[in-house]
Design a protein around this motif. Structure first.
Motif, short mmCIF file in Angstrom:
data_model
loop_
_atom_site.label_atom_id
_atom_site.label_comp_id
_atom_site.label_asym_id
_atom_site.label_seq_id
_atom_site.Cartn_x
_atom_site.Cartn_y
_atom_site.Cartn_z
N SER A 27 0.84 -1.20 0.00
CA SER A 27 0.00 0.00 0.00
C SER A 27 0.87 1.25 0.00
O SER A 27 2.05 1.20 0.35
CB SER A 27 -0.93 0.02 1.22
OG SER A 27 -0.17 -0.02 2.42
N HIS A 29 0.37 5.55 1.09
CA HIS A 29 -0.54 6.43 1.82
C HIS A 29 -0.06 7.88 1.75
O HIS A 29 1.12 8.16 1.93
CB HIS A 29 -0.64 6.01 3.28
CG HIS A 29 -0.95 4.55 3.44
ND1 HIS A 29 -2.24 4.07 3.50
CD2 HIS A 29 -0.13 3.47 3.52
CE1 HIS A 29 -2.20 2.75 3.62
NE2 HIS A 29 -0.94 2.37 3.63
N THR A 31 -0.89 11.23 3.71
CA THR A 31 -1.60 11.67 4.91
C THR A 31 -1.52 13.19 5.07
O THR A 31 -0.56 13.82 4.64
CB THR A 31 -1.03 11.00 6.17
OG1 THR A 31 0.37 11.30 6.26
CG2 THR A 31 -1.19 9.48 6.09
N TRP A 38 -6.66 15.91 -1.88
CA TRP A 38 -7.48 14.74 -1.55
C TRP A 38 -8.49 14.46 -2.67
O TRP A 38 -8.68 13.32 -3.08
CB TRP A 38 -8.16 15.03 -0.22
CG TRP A 38 -9.06 13.99 0.34
CD1 TRP A 38 -8.70 12.85 0.99
CD2 TRP A 38 -10.49 14.02 0.36
NE1 TRP A 38 -9.81 12.17 1.43
CE2 TRP A 38 -10.94 12.87 1.05
CE3 TRP A 38 -11.45 14.91 -0.12
CZ2 TRP A 38 -12.28 12.59 1.27
CZ3 TRP A 38 -12.79 14.63 0.09
CH2 TRP A 38 -13.19 13.48 0.78
N TRP A 46 -7.62 6.78 -5.96
CA TRP A 46 -7.18 6.45 -4.61
C TRP A 46 -8.38 6.44 -3.66
O TRP A 46 -9.39 7.11 -3.89
CB TRP A 46 -6.15 7.47 -4.13
CG TRP A 46 -4.80 7.32 -4.79
CD1 TRP A 46 -4.55 7.22 -6.13
CD2 TRP A 46 -3.54 7.28 -4.14
NE1 TRP A 46 -3.20 7.11 -6.35
CE2 TRP A 46 -2.55 7.15 -5.14
CE3 TRP A 46 -3.13 7.34 -2.81
CZ2 TRP A 46 -1.20 7.08 -4.85
CZ3 TRP A 46 -1.78 7.27 -2.51
CH2 TRP A 46 -0.82 7.13 -3.52
N ARG A 49 -10.15 9.08 2.73
CA ARG A 49 -10.58 9.02 4.12
C ARG A 49 -10.55 10.42 4.73
O ARG A 49 -9.68 11.23 4.40
CB ARG A 49 -9.69 8.09 4.94
CG ARG A 49 -10.27 7.80 6.32
CD ARG A 49 -9.46 6.85 7.13
NE ARG A 49 -10.25 6.33 8.25
CZ ARG A 49 -9.74 5.65 9.27
NH1 ARG A 49 -8.45 5.36 9.31
NH2 ARG A 49 -10.53 5.23 10.25
N SER A 223 -6.81 12.17 4.06
CA SER A 223 -5.76 11.24 3.64
C SER A 223 -6.27 10.42 2.46
O SER A 223 -7.48 10.26 2.27
CB SER A 223 -5.35 10.32 4.80
OG SER A 223 -6.43 9.51 5.21
N HIS A 225 -5.33 6.75 -0.05
CA HIS A 225 -4.65 5.47 0.12
C HIS A 225 -4.78 4.61 -1.15
O HIS A 225 -5.86 4.52 -1.74
CB HIS A 225 -5.26 4.72 1.31
CG HIS A 225 -5.38 5.59 2.52
ND1 HIS A 225 -4.40 5.66 3.48
CD2 HIS A 225 -6.36 6.46 2.91
CE1 HIS A 225 -4.77 6.53 4.42
NE2 HIS A 225 -5.95 7.02 4.09
N TRP A 226 -3.67 4.02 -1.53
CA TRP A 226 -3.66 3.05 -2.62
C TRP A 226 -3.31 1.70 -2.03
O TRP A 226 -2.31 1.56 -1.30
CB TRP A 226 -2.64 3.44 -3.68
CG TRP A 226 -2.45 2.36 -4.73
CD1 TRP A 226 -3.25 2.11 -5.80
CD2 TRP A 226 -1.40 1.39 -4.76
NE1 TRP A 226 -2.76 1.03 -6.50
CE2 TRP A 226 -1.64 0.57 -5.89
CE3 TRP A 226 -0.30 1.12 -3.95
CZ2 TRP A 226 -0.80 -0.48 -6.22
CZ3 TRP A 226 0.54 0.06 -4.27
CH2 TRP A 226 0.29 -0.73 -5.41
N ILE A 227 -4.14 0.70 -2.29
CA ILE A 227 -3.92 -0.65 -1.76
C ILE A 227 -3.76 -1.60 -2.95
O ILE A 227 -4.61 -1.63 -3.85
CB ILE A 227 -5.10 -1.08 -0.87
CG1 ILE A 227 -5.19 -0.14 0.34
CG2 ILE A 227 -4.93 -2.53 -0.42
CD1 ILE A 227 -6.37 -0.41 1.25
N SER A 233 -8.69 -3.73 -1.35
CA SER A 233 -8.98 -2.35 -1.74
C SER A 233 -10.49 -2.13 -1.82
O SER A 233 -11.01 -1.10 -1.35
CB SER A 233 -8.33 -2.03 -3.07
OG SER A 233 -8.56 -0.68 -3.44
#
Length: 266
Positions: A27, A29, A31, A38, A46, A49, A223, A225-227, A233
């Motif tokens: 992953s 992230h 932040t 965002w 992405w 959150r 934040s 996030h790429w999983i 994901s």
């Protein structure tokens, strides 16, 4: 991710994903990005959150009393009493910046830090004794330490980092139990510093509705996030779809606890 860098957020996002895949990362992230960053990361695929922190805004107060004047009467009296009780505890309070922070202060602050980690989490501290003076050496005047002393010896401290438009509260600890000392060192003295230096915001971090009663109101943080694993994901994306509106409802409820007086209120 800054616009002045001249690189579109989408291109940076693509590069981060490519780099993550290249090193086999599970992953990646981003932040504490801005709301615009965002949104752009969300458009790039992405996961998005939101979180909550508590910030105190300085619209240009001339002194702490100016801030108190913006509060409802009952809240104003409570804050005055808290500061008065700390002053009556026989402590000397100091605001130290940069080179004013000596090795003696850093040695004491490590004790405070260990006291906090041992009491709250019961596990080994991850920051070493060497970290604190190194922080002061490398960051200079960006480091501000609020210290309480008893008979010339430091007994509590709160570490802050000064940025371009905010003072950021970081670590706190004490080896004495004095009512309201935490609020004084972590919140009120940071506000005093922001007022004296024309800093528009104090960021007190996450957690603690008690901060609201002292003028620190909830704000959204962002934040993205790429999983790598598609199934994971998707599962996280479904959770975030439910979490975001719940977080915003909670923030709206917290905002109703604001200590600031309504228009026309004494």
């Amino acid at each position: 991710l800054h616009p002045e860098a001249g690189v579109p957020v989408a291109a940076l996002a693509q590069g981060l994903v490519q780099g993550g895949r290249a090193v086999g990362a599970s992953s990646v992230h981003v932040t504490f990005c801005t709301e615009g960053e965002w949104a752009a990361l969300g458009q790039a695929g992405w996961l998005q959150r939101i979180g909550t922190q508590f910030h105190w805004a300085n619209p240009g107060y001339g002194c702490f009393e100016d801030f108190l004047g913006a509060l409802a009467s009952r809240k104003r009296k409570a804050l005055r009493r808290e500061r008065r009780d700390v002053q009556a505890a026989g402590l000397t309070l100091r605001c130290l910046r940069g080179a004013e922070i000596t090795p003696r202060h850093w040695e004491a602050f490590h004790r405070f830090y260990r006291s906090t980690t041992d009491r709250k989490w019961g596990r080994s501290a991850y920051l070493t004794k060497r970290f604190w003076p190194l922080l002061g050496e490398r960051l200079g005047d960006a480091v501000v330490l609020m210290v309480a002393e008893r008979d010339g010896e430091p007994v509590a401290g709160a570490l802050n980092l000064v940025g371009r438009d905010a003072i950021h509260g970081r670590n706190w600890g004490a080896v004495v139990d004095v009512p309201f000392l935490h609020f004084e060192l972590c919140y009120y003295m940071a506000m005093d510093f922001a007022i004296a230096h024309g800093i528009p915001r104090v960021e007190a971090g996450a957690q603690g509705e008690h901060k609201i009663q002292r003028g620190y109101l909830p704000v959204e943080t962002y934040s993205a996030h790429w999983i790598a694993h598609p199934g994971l994901s998707r599962a996280v994306a479904e959770f975030l779809e439910r979490e975001r509106p719940a977080m915003r409802r909670e923030m709206a409820a917290l905002a109703t606890l604001s200590p600031f007086r309504a228009e026309g209120e004494a």
